[in-house]
Design a protein around this motif. Structure first.
Motif, PDB file in Angstrom:
ATOM      1  N   THR A   1       0.473  -1.265  -0.005  1.00  0.00           N
ATOM      2  CA  THR A   1      -0.163   0.188   0.149  1.00  0.00           C
ATOM      3  C   THR A   1       0.848   1.094   0.109  1.00  0.00           C
ATOM      4  O   THR A   1       0.807   1.840  -0.190  1.00  0.00           O
ATOM      5  CB  THR A   1      -0.653   0.339   1.235  1.00  0.00           C
ATOM      6  OG1 THR A   1       0.062  -0.202   2.145  1.00  0.00           O
ATOM      7  CG2 THR A   1      -2.609  -1.199   1.296  1.00  0.00           C
TER       8      THR A   1
ATOM      9  N   ARG B   1       6.575   4.071   8.239  1.00  0.00           N
ATOM     10  CA  ARG B   1       5.213   3.979   8.691  1.00  0.00           C
ATOM     11  C   ARG B   1       6.448   2.924   9.962  1.00  0.00           C
ATOM     12  O   ARG B   1       6.585   2.258   9.024  1.00  0.00           O
ATOM     13  CB  ARG B   1       4.428   2.979   8.171  1.00  0.00           C
ATOM     14  CG  ARG B   1       3.338   2.564   9.395  1.00  0.00           C
ATOM     15  CD  ARG B   1       2.003   2.051   8.527  1.00  0.00           C
ATOM     16  NE  ARG B   1       2.625   0.946   8.377  1.00  0.00           N
ATOM     17  CZ  ARG B   1       1.345  -0.453   8.309  1.00  0.00           C
ATOM     18  NH1 ARG B   1       0.370   0.028   8.353  1.00  0.00           N
ATOM     19  NH2 ARG B   1       1.719  -1.123   7.438  1.00  0.00           N
TER      20      ARG B   1
ATOM     21  N   TYR C   1       5.417   0.559  12.832  1.00  0.00           N
ATOM     22  CA  TYR C   1       4.017  -0.140  13.275  1.00  0.00           C
ATOM     23  C   TYR C   1       4.791  -1.587  13.742  1.00  0.00           C
ATOM     24  O   TYR C   1       5.468  -2.408  13.811  1.00  0.00           O
ATOM     25  CB  TYR C   1       3.353  -0.926  11.983  1.00  0.00           C
ATOM     26  CG  TYR C   1       3.509  -2.083  11.634  1.00  0.00           C
ATOM     27  CD1 TYR C   1       2.887  -3.248  11.766  1.00  0.00           C
ATOM     28  CD2 TYR C   1       4.536  -1.836  10.187  1.00  0.00           C
ATOM     29  CE1 TYR C   1       3.089  -4.573  11.164  1.00  0.00           C
ATOM     30  CE2 TYR C   1       4.871  -3.199   9.523  1.00  0.00           C
ATOM     31  CZ  TYR C   1       3.998  -4.111  10.062  1.00  0.00           C
ATOM     32  OH  TYR C   1       4.782  -5.587   9.283  1.00  0.00           O
TER      33      TYR C   1
ATOM     34  N   GLN D   1       2.330  -5.614  16.774  1.00  0.00           N
ATOM     35  CA  GLN D   1       1.906  -5.420  18.138  1.00  0.00           C
ATOM     36  C   GLN D   1       2.285  -6.432  18.662  1.00  0.00           C
ATOM     37  O   GLN D   1       3.282  -6.675  19.483  1.00  0.00           O
ATOM     38  CB  GLN D   1       0.970  -6.415  17.203  1.00  0.00           C
ATOM     39  CG  GLN D   1       2.308  -8.053  17.174  1.00  0.00           C
ATOM     40  CD  GLN D   1       2.029  -9.400  16.021  1.00  0.00           C
ATOM     41  OE1 GLN D   1       1.076  -9.586  15.242  1.00  0.00           O
ATOM     42  NE2 GLN D   1       2.700  -9.634  15.912  1.00  0.00           N
TER      43      GLN D   1
ATOM     44  N   ASP E   1      -0.100   3.430  23.426  1.00  0.00           N
ATOM     45  CA  ASP E   1      -1.410   4.879  23.217  1.00  0.00           C
ATOM     46  C   ASP E   1      -1.372   6.241  22.958  1.00  0.00           C
ATOM     47  O   ASP E   1      -1.069   6.692  22.155  1.00  0.00           O
ATOM     48  CB  ASP E   1      -2.252   4.309  24.471  1.00  0.00           C
ATOM     49  CG  ASP E   1      -3.503   3.164  23.903  1.00  0.00           C
ATOM     50  OD1 ASP E   1      -3.096   1.919  22.715  1.00  0.00           O
ATOM     51  OD2 ASP E   1      -3.911   2.456  24.841  1.00  0.00           O
TER      52      ASP E   1
ATOM     53  N   ALA F   1       1.401   5.903  19.466  1.00  0.00           N
ATOM     54  CA  ALA F   1       1.374   5.547  17.997  1.00  0.00           C
ATOM     55  C   ALA F   1       0.042   5.192  18.248  1.00  0.00           C
ATOM     56  O   ALA F   1      -0.823   5.186  18.857  1.00  0.00           O
ATOM     57  CB  ALA F   1       1.715   3.898  18.168  1.00  0.00           C
ATOM     58  N   LYS F   2      -0.732   5.495  17.535  1.00  0.00           N
ATOM     59  CA  LYS F   2      -2.301   4.844  17.213  1.00  0.00           C
ATOM     60  C   LYS F   2      -2.499   3.345  16.841  1.00  0.00           C
ATOM     61  O   LYS F   2      -2.315   2.665  16.056  1.00  0.00           O
ATOM     62  CB  LYS F   2      -2.586   5.828  15.628  1.00  0.00           C
ATOM     63  CG  LYS F   2      -4.274   5.585  15.549  1.00  0.00           C
ATOM     64  CD  LYS F   2      -4.673   6.422  14.027  1.00  0.00           C
ATOM     65  CE  LYS F   2      -6.522   6.728  14.452  1.00  0.00           C
ATOM     66  NZ  LYS F   2      -6.465   7.496  12.641  1.00  0.00           N
ATOM     67  N   HIS F   3      -4.047   2.943  17.557  1.00  0.00           N
ATOM     68  CA  HIS F   3      -4.338   1.651  17.541  1.00  0.00           C
ATOM     69  C   HIS F   3      -5.069   1.872  16.730  1.00  0.00           C
ATOM     70  O   HIS F   3      -6.156   2.443  16.421  1.00  0.00           O
ATOM     71  CB  HIS F   3      -4.231   0.896  19.047  1.00  0.00           C
ATOM     72  CG  HIS F   3      -5.335  -0.543  19.107  1.00  0.00           C
ATOM     73  ND1 HIS F   3      -6.280  -0.505  18.655  1.00  0.00           N
ATOM     74  CD2 HIS F   3      -4.703  -1.635  19.118  1.00  0.00           C
ATOM     75  CE1 HIS F   3      -6.400  -1.581  17.750  1.00  0.00           C
ATOM     76  NE2 HIS F   3      -5.585  -2.334  18.709  1.00  0.00           N
ATOM     77  N   LEU F   4      -5.204   1.059  15.256  1.00  0.00           N
ATOM     78  CA  LEU F   4      -6.028   0.630  14.462  1.00  0.00           C
ATOM     79  C   LEU F   4      -6.951  -0.879  14.168  1.00  0.00           C
ATOM     80  O   LEU F   4      -7.761  -0.168  13.356  1.00  0.00           O
ATOM     81  CB  LEU F   4      -5.433   0.320  12.679  1.00  0.00           C
ATOM     82  CG  LEU F   4      -4.713   1.979  12.710  1.00  0.00           C
ATOM     83  CD1 LEU F   4      -3.873   1.914  11.011  1.00  0.00           C
ATOM     84  CD2 LEU F   4      -5.430   3.253  12.659  1.00  0.00           C
ATOM     85  N   GLY F   5      -7.322  -0.939  15.528  1.00  0.00           N
ATOM     86  CA  GLY F   5      -8.216  -2.106  15.501  1.00  0.00           C
ATOM     87  C   GLY F   5      -7.552  -3.465  14.712  1.00  0.00           C
ATOM     88  O   GLY F   5      -8.342  -4.178  14.851  1.00  0.00           O
ATOM     89  N   PHE F   6      -6.790  -3.614  14.625  1.00  0.00           N
ATOM     90  CA  PHE F   6      -6.672  -4.916  13.262  1.00  0.00           C
ATOM     91  C   PHE F   6      -6.671  -5.806  14.302  1.00  0.00           C
ATOM     92  O   PHE F   6      -5.892  -6.073  15.782  1.00  0.00           O
ATOM     93  CB  PHE F   6      -5.493  -4.908  12.652  1.00  0.00           C
ATOM     94  CG  PHE F   6      -5.652  -4.128  11.108  1.00  0.00           C
ATOM     95  CD1 PHE F   6      -6.203  -4.858  10.457  1.00  0.00           C
ATOM     96  CD2 PHE F   6      -5.566  -2.469  11.535  1.00  0.00           C
ATOM     97  CE1 PHE F   6      -7.049  -3.889   9.235  1.00  0.00           C
ATOM     98  CE2 PHE F   6      -6.134  -2.209   9.955  1.00  0.00           C
ATOM     99  CZ  PHE F   6      -6.396  -2.315   8.975  1.00  0.00           C
TER     100      PHE F   6
END
Length: 152
Positions: free
Chosen positions: A79, A120, A122, A124, A137, A140-145
């Protein structure tokens, strides 16, 4: 925090890095019968120093003592054109937590990623890692994946 130095890992850091690596793996249940095979740990260590590998390792040092680690991996993305950086491992000595070392390590990963042209960073974590998630938190931003995995 001003007394904490974050720097790339060096070959002579192995003896100090190893207990942190083992602690990180134990935190995620990889110990005893479920411990990583020794050849995996040794291969991972060697990869940090291989310029052909897209991996890197940072350590946090306080008064000469290695007190934390961060490992990252650069890879391509479907992406974006620029590479992205996966923060694979982050760990600080339990006795040193709550002092900003994790934040410094993450920020150093951000700097390393920017220097490499990544767009970027990222990572987990396990949902039970409440203390870590409080820090994440803020940074960074938690995108819900939700992560799925299948052993092959």
């Amino acid at each position: 925090m001003h007394s904490i130095l974050v720097r790339p890992v060096a070959q002579d850091d192995h003896a100090a890095w190893r207990p942190l690596w083992d602690g990180y793996n134990a935190f995620y249940g990889r110990q005893g019968e479920t411990a990583l095979a020794e050849h995996i740990t040794q291969t991972t260590w060697r990869r940090f120093f291989d310029p052909g590998e897209p991996m890197f390792a940072l350590v946090a040092q306080e008064q000469g003592e290695v007190v934390g680690l961060a490992h990252g991996l650069f890879h391509r993305s479907m992406t974006r054109i620029e590479p992205v950086c996966y923060l694979s491992d982050l760990y600080t000595l339990e006795s040193k937590r709550g002092r900003g070392i994790g934040r410094l390590l993450i920020e150093a990963v951000y700097d390393q990623a920017k220097a490499a042209g990544a767009s970027r960073v990222y990572w987990q974590t396990h949902e039970s890692n409440a203390a870590g998630r409080m820090l994440y938190d803020k940074l960074a931003k938690h995108l819900g994946f939700i992560v799925y995995t299948k052993e092959l």
